[in-house]
Design a protein around this motif. Structure first.
Motif, PDB file in Angstrom:
ATOM      1  N   SER A 174       0.839  -1.188   0.000  1.00  0.00           N
ATOM      2  CA  SER A 174       0.000   0.000   0.000  1.00  0.00           C
ATOM      3  C   SER A 174       0.878   1.244   0.000  1.00  0.00           C
ATOM      4  O   SER A 174       1.811   1.347   0.804  1.00  0.00           O
ATOM      5  N   GLU A 175       0.580   2.165  -0.913  1.00  0.00           N
ATOM      6  CA  GLU A 175       1.291   3.440  -1.012  1.00  0.00           C
ATOM      7  C   GLU A 175       2.806   3.248  -1.129  1.00  0.00           C
ATOM      8  O   GLU A 175       3.589   4.001  -0.540  1.00  0.00           O
ATOM      9  N   ALA A 176       3.230   2.262  -1.890  1.00  0.00           N
ATOM     10  CA  ALA A 176       4.653   2.000  -2.093  1.00  0.00           C
ATOM     11  C   ALA A 176       5.155   2.717  -3.344  1.00  0.00           C
ATOM     12  O   ALA A 176       4.398   2.979  -4.285  1.00  0.00           O
ATOM     13  N   SER A 177       6.453   3.015  -3.364  1.00  0.00           N
ATOM     14  CA  SER A 177       7.066   3.650  -4.528  1.00  0.00           C
ATOM     15  C   SER A 177       7.288   2.622  -5.630  1.00  0.00           C
ATOM     16  O   SER A 177       7.252   1.407  -5.397  1.00  0.00           O
ATOM     17  N   SER A 178       7.549   3.112  -6.826  1.00  0.00           N
ATOM     18  CA  SER A 178       7.821   2.222  -7.952  1.00  0.00           C
ATOM     19  C   SER A 178       9.024   1.327  -7.661  1.00  0.00           C
ATOM     20  O   SER A 178       9.007   0.126  -7.934  1.00  0.00           O
ATOM     21  N   SER A 179      10.078   1.906  -7.088  1.00  0.00           N
ATOM     22  CA  SER A 179      11.278   1.138  -6.756  1.00  0.00           C
ATOM     23  C   SER A 179      10.978   0.048  -5.736  1.00  0.00           C
ATOM     24  O   SER A 179      11.403  -1.105  -5.894  1.00  0.00           O
ATOM     25  N   ASP A 180      10.219   0.383  -4.684  1.00  0.00           N
ATOM     26  CA  ASP A 180       9.891  -0.611  -3.664  1.00  0.00           C
ATOM     27  C   ASP A 180       9.008  -1.719  -4.225  1.00  0.00           C
ATOM     28  O   ASP A 180       9.143  -2.885  -3.838  1.00  0.00           O
ATOM     29  N   ILE A 181       8.118  -1.366  -5.126  1.00  0.00           N
ATOM     30  CA  ILE A 181       7.262  -2.376  -5.749  1.00  0.00           C
ATOM     31  C   ILE A 181       8.115  -3.388  -6.514  1.00  0.00           C
ATOM     32  O   ILE A 181       7.932  -4.606  -6.398  1.00  0.00           O
ATOM     33  N   ARG A 182       9.054  -2.899  -7.296  1.00  0.00           N
ATOM     34  CA  ARG A 182       9.915  -3.789  -8.078  1.00  0.00           C
ATOM     35  C   ARG A 182      10.770  -4.677  -7.165  1.00  0.00           C
ATOM     36  O   ARG A 182      10.927  -5.883  -7.417  1.00  0.00           O
ATOM     37  N   ARG A 183      11.322  -4.097  -6.110  1.00  0.00           N
ATOM     38  CA  ARG A 183      12.168  -4.866  -5.193  1.00  0.00           C
ATOM     39  C   ARG A 183      11.354  -5.923  -4.457  1.00  0.00           C
ATOM     40  O   ARG A 183      11.807  -7.062  -4.282  1.00  0.00           O
ATOM     41  N   ALA A 184      10.157  -5.569  -4.047  1.00  0.00           N
ATOM     42  CA  ALA A 184       9.293  -6.522  -3.355  1.00  0.00           C
ATOM     43  C   ALA A 184       8.875  -7.655  -4.281  1.00  0.00           C
ATOM     44  O   ALA A 184       8.902  -8.835  -3.904  1.00  0.00           O
ATOM     45  N   HIS A 185       8.503  -7.287  -5.494  1.00  0.00           N
ATOM     46  CA  HIS A 185       8.016  -8.278  -6.463  1.00  0.00           C
ATOM     47  C   HIS A 185       9.116  -9.283  -6.844  1.00  0.00           C
ATOM     48  O   HIS A 185       8.822 -10.428  -7.209  1.00  0.00           O
ATOM     49  N   ALA A 186      10.367  -8.856  -6.741  1.00  0.00           N
ATOM     50  CA  ALA A 186      11.483  -9.762  -7.049  1.00  0.00           C
ATOM     51  C   ALA A 186      11.658 -10.824  -5.972  1.00  0.00           C
ATOM     52  O   ALA A 186      12.233 -11.893  -6.232  1.00  0.00           O
ATOM     53  N   VAL A 187      11.154 -10.549  -4.761  1.00  0.00           N
ATOM     54  CA  VAL A 187      11.249 -11.511  -3.660  1.00  0.00           C
ATOM     55  C   VAL A 187      10.090 -12.501  -3.700  1.00  0.00           C
ATOM     56  O   VAL A 187      10.279 -13.714  -3.535  1.00  0.00           O
ATOM     57  N   HIS A 188       8.893 -11.994  -3.915  1.00  0.00           N
ATOM     58  CA  HIS A 188       7.681 -12.824  -3.987  1.00  0.00           C
ATOM     59  C   HIS A 188       6.661 -12.086  -4.835  1.00  0.00           C
ATOM     60  O   HIS A 188       6.554 -10.860  -4.745  1.00  0.00           O
ATOM     61  N   PRO A 189       5.891 -12.788  -5.667  1.00  0.00           N
ATOM     62  CA  PRO A 189       4.908 -12.095  -6.510  1.00  0.00           C
ATOM     63  C   PRO A 189       3.952 -11.227  -5.687  1.00  0.00           C
ATOM     64  O   PRO A 189       3.365 -11.690  -4.712  1.00  0.00           O
ATOM     65  N   ILE A 190       3.841  -9.983  -6.078  1.00  0.00           N
ATOM     66  CA  ILE A 190       2.895  -9.064  -5.465  1.00  0.00           C
ATOM     67  C   ILE A 190       1.626  -9.073  -6.316  1.00  0.00           C
ATOM     68  O   ILE A 190       1.683  -8.881  -7.531  1.00  0.00           O
TER      69      ILE A 190
END
Length: 327
Positions: free
Chosen positions: A150-166
């Motif tokens: 929620s309310e994450a930046s583009s960079s954080d979204i990409r980094r998170a998605h690389a760990v586990h599918p968001i």
């Protein structure tokens, strides 16, 4: 009710959800019995996505939803969030806290699993990879089905998605709150992440029900948000009236027009309400189809950045005023 499948998942949900935050304070007086009746009516209408968080009412909102879903758990998709500490006193994304928070949410909700578990805000002091790694462990353990931010930046979204599918990203998004269109929306679309729009009616302003500042109850946190104050309020009422003109020609309400606009832009809106009247009105928006010409006309009367006043107050002011209205 129309449905759609959440990103990076097989989770099928209603095309519009119900935000529950206002059932635990913030926007004036609340009534648990009325709120539960509204949740039950949402299920009858086919609205399956019910959005809560551990911070709403400091746990009250999850407990309320748990009571409402007793004997009805399979009818609902439960989305809840963690990260904020009680009374919005801070943010915690540490892996140990994630595991503690989910167990407390499960207990309050009275369920064995959460369909969609969000990090409510990214902790600036904990790498998002560590937090999402702990969230992924919850999926492995069967406590959570899918993950969101929620309310994450583009960079954080990409980094998170690389760990586990968001599966989903939740942000404020409406005719009046469109900051994410430049960078964040292209990112989630690229990654196949569903966009959930909270406050799709700008905290009820676009509904047209609010005509003057005095319409807000004394214990309503919107009194402290810039776009609801002073000259901003009156200028924004003028904008609502222009939206209302188009809605009347379309034979729908301003709320339905604004919700149809969010859906036409790919979002899944989760308008919040405590009352069946507005719930039913919002649910009907899934049947409002906007033509390309109508979308252009809406844009002409409500272009990006047209709203007067910001959508947020700073965190410390929010915590202080939220405590004030809930005391």
């Amino acid at each position: 009710m129309k449905t759609r499948t959440m990103g990076n998942s097989d989770l099928v949900v209603s095309s519009i959800g119900l935000g529950l935050m206002g059932m635990s304070g913030s926007y004036g007086q609340t009534d648990d019995e009325q709120s539960i009746t509204t949740i039950h009516r949402a299920l009858e209408l086919g609205i399956t996505l019910l959005d809560t968080a551990d911070i709403y009412g400091n746990g009250h909102n999850e407990e309320l939803l748990g009571k409402a879903l007793k004997g009805r758990r399979t009818q609902a998709i439960i989305a809840t969030k963690f990260a904020f500490l009680p009374n919005f006193s801070g943010i915690n994304g540490h892996p140990d806290y994630v595991k503690k928070a989910v167990d407390e949410s499960l207990r309050r909700l009275g369920t064995e699993y959460i369909d969609l578990y969000y990090q409510h805000r990214v902790d600036p002091n904990v790498p998002v990879e560590e937090t999402v790694g702990a969230m992924a462990d919850l999926v492995q353990a069967g406590k959570v089905r899918y993950l969101g931010l929620s309310e994450a930046s583009s960079s954080d979204i990409r980094r998170a998605h690389a760990v586990h599918p968001i599966s989903v990203l939740q942000t404020e998004y409406s005719l009046w709150s469109r900051e994410i269109e430049d960078e964040i929306l292209p990112t989630v679309r690229e990654l196949g992440i569903t966009h959930i729009a909270y406050s799709p009616l700008s905290r009820g302003f676009i509904s047209g029900e609010l005509r003057k500042f005095e319409d807000l109850e004394d214990n309503d946190v919107r009194r402290y948000i810039p776009r609801f104050q002073g000259e901003n309020f009156s200028k924004n009422v003028e904008l609502v009236d222009k939206i209302k003109e188009i809605a009347e020609e379309k034979n729908c309400t301003p709320s339905q027009l604004a919700l149809a606009w969010t859906m036409a832009n790919g979002a899944l809106p989760i308008p919040g309400t405590k009352r069946i009247k507005y719930l039913e009105e919002n649910a009907a928006s899934v049947h409002v189809e906007l033509t390309p010409d109508e979308l252009i006309r809406i844009e002409s009367v409500s272009p990006k950045n047209v709203v007067h006043g910001g959508r947020l107050i700073d965190g410390e002011s929010y915590r202080r005023n939220l405590k004030k209205v809930n005391d």
